[in-house]
Design a protein around this motif. Structure first.
Motif, PDB file in Angstrom:
ATOM      1  N   CYS A  20       0.852  -1.178   0.000  1.00  0.00           N
ATOM      2  CA  CYS A  20       0.000   0.000   0.000  1.00  0.00           C
ATOM      3  C   CYS A  20       0.887   1.226   0.000  1.00  0.00           C
ATOM      4  O   CYS A  20       1.935   1.239   0.641  1.00  0.00           O
ATOM      5  CB  CYS A  20      -0.954   0.013   1.187  1.00  0.00           C
ATOM      6  SG  CYS A  20      -0.187   0.439   2.744  1.00  0.00           S
ATOM      7  N   THR A  41      -6.701  -1.822   3.808  1.00  0.00           N
ATOM      8  CA  THR A  41      -5.457  -1.654   3.060  1.00  0.00           C
ATOM      9  C   THR A  41      -4.911  -3.044   2.732  1.00  0.00           C
ATOM     10  O   THR A  41      -5.314  -4.043   3.321  1.00  0.00           O
ATOM     11  CB  THR A  41      -4.408  -0.872   3.865  1.00  0.00           C
ATOM     12  OG1 THR A  41      -4.139  -1.572   5.088  1.00  0.00           O
ATOM     13  CG2 THR A  41      -4.899   0.530   4.176  1.00  0.00           C
ATOM     14  N   SER A  86      -4.434   4.205  -2.178  1.00  0.00           N
ATOM     15  CA  SER A  86      -4.009   4.031  -0.790  1.00  0.00           C
ATOM     16  C   SER A  86      -4.929   3.092  -0.032  1.00  0.00           C
ATOM     17  O   SER A  86      -4.465   2.211   0.687  1.00  0.00           O
ATOM     18  CB  SER A  86      -3.972   5.386  -0.068  1.00  0.00           C
ATOM     19  OG  SER A  86      -3.014   6.240  -0.626  1.00  0.00           O
TER      20      SER A  86
END
Length: 379
Positions: A20, A41, A86
């Motif tokens: 990430c 994530t 992200s």
């Protein structure tokens, strides 16, 4: 000749990690009040040239469960995650109030056909499209206070790769197509999202088109490869077919046990007489880890057979990489191997077979057998 067959069902486990980025972004929980939005994530780590990161806009299936079991009831259904660079933004959002919690699983790439699937222990897969399948493994718990779920994605398939060198071959060496076929080569099956274990249920050839020229010492990059459901050639053969310069070549695979999450590089040689595998040059690379650690042992069992045979052949155990010990009952022992036979003098004997990784066993001959004790084999 009588035959006895005993089989149990099992699962095994294996891994790939997704990176990430550290890009800043707006807090999805800003202004949400009492409820919070689950943030997802992913992380990746690999030693080979497969997927190294998700790209912005990628989508995956997200499953939110009421308990940390693949067949638990849904906390919320039909969730799609979209990567913004992200975080994974889910639609619908997974929100949690005080006192609420849920357990997160994920599957990539996104498949609309499984979005409303309740039992994640048997996700249908088809690999004719030759797409890498990733799964999250054990569920990640999230709650109102710990609402960030970091998923470690893993490879479910095995990666079959070839590198061909030519020796005295007088043709151009243009490789146009490769296909993999055999009685244990599957193009469809079911996968457990928690363990990554795949059970093939449809035998079918795997095939890719290519356009590469074979060189004397083999290629250094861009090796032809096929994603496949893990299989073994220890009991049943598999073959590679290659179309080279418009002519079809066939070669039998060397004996190997292919596992989930591993790349197998098979080296081959092409001559005017044919195409052959070089059995002692097969390379195995983990797709999911870059360090070495012992794998968990599973399916431990003890099978006891009482008999009065003069020559006794051990059962054939099914499973991946079965190993163990044989105590013959006459103060002799040896390691388990398929087809091992032992000679006895007259009398009654108790043969004890200790194994790991077996999912069942088969006895082709029960002559002379008095009793079979499976009470410890199921443990």
């Amino acid at each position: 000749m009588k035959k006895i067959l005993y089989t149990i069902l099992t699962c095994c486990v294996w891994g790939l990690f997704y990176s990430c980025s550290s890009d800043s972004m707006e807090d999805p929980n800003e202004g949400k009040g009492n409820a919070v939005v689950v943030e997802i994530t992913t992380d990746i780590q690999t030693r080979t040239d497969v997927i190294k990161a998700f790209n912005k806009g990628d989508v995956m299936n997200v499953f939110a469960k009421t308990f940390n079991k693949p067949d638990a009831a849904d906390f919320i259904s039909e969730v799609k995650g979209t990567y913004n660079g992200s975080l994974w933004i889910t639609e619908p959002q997974i929100t949690l109030k005080e006192g609420e919690r849920t357990f997160i699983y994920a599957y990539a790439p996104y498949e609309s056909s499984i979005s409303n699937l309740t039992d994640l222990s048997a996700i249908p897969i088809n690999i004719n499209g030759q797409t890498d399948i990733l799964y999250s493994g054990s569920a990640i718990p999230v709650s109102h206070t710990t609402y960030q779920a970091k998923l470690t994605m893993k490879h479910a398939l095995a990666l079959f790769t070839i590198n061909i060198m030519k020796q005295g071959y007088t043709g151009e060496g243009k490789l146009q197509n490769i296909s993999l076929l055999g009685n244990q080569v599957y193009n469809a099956g079911t996968m457990n999202i928690e363990t990554g274990k795949i059970t093939g249920n449809q035998i079918g050839n795997l095939n890719i088109e290519t356009s590469q020229t074979i060189v004397d010492n083999g290629w250094e990059s861009d090796l032809p490869r096929l994603w496949c459901i893990p299989f073994s050639t220890k009991l049943k053969d598999a073959k590679l077919k290659a179309l080279i310069d418009g002519k079809e070549f066939q070669a039998k695979l060397p004996e190997i046990e292919m596992k989930s999450g591993y790349q197998y590089i098979f080296r081959m040689v092409l001559t005017d007489y044919g195409l052959a595998f070089i059995p002692d040059q097969t390379e195995t690379i983990s797709l999911n880890q870059d360090n070495d650690s012992a794998e968990e042992l599973y399916n431990y069992g003890v099978l006891q057979i009482k008999h009065h045979a003069i020559a006794f052949t051990v059962p054939r155990f099914e499973g991946d990489n079965v190993f163990g010990n044989i105590t013959w009952g006459d103060n002799t022992t040896e390691s388990y191997n398929v087809g091992v036979q032992h000679e006895y003098s007259n009398g009654s004997w108790q043969c004890v077979l200790e194994t790991w990784n077996s999912t069942g066993f088969e006895l082709n001959n029960i002559k002379g057998i008095d009793a079979i004790d499976i009470s410890q084999y199921l443990n």
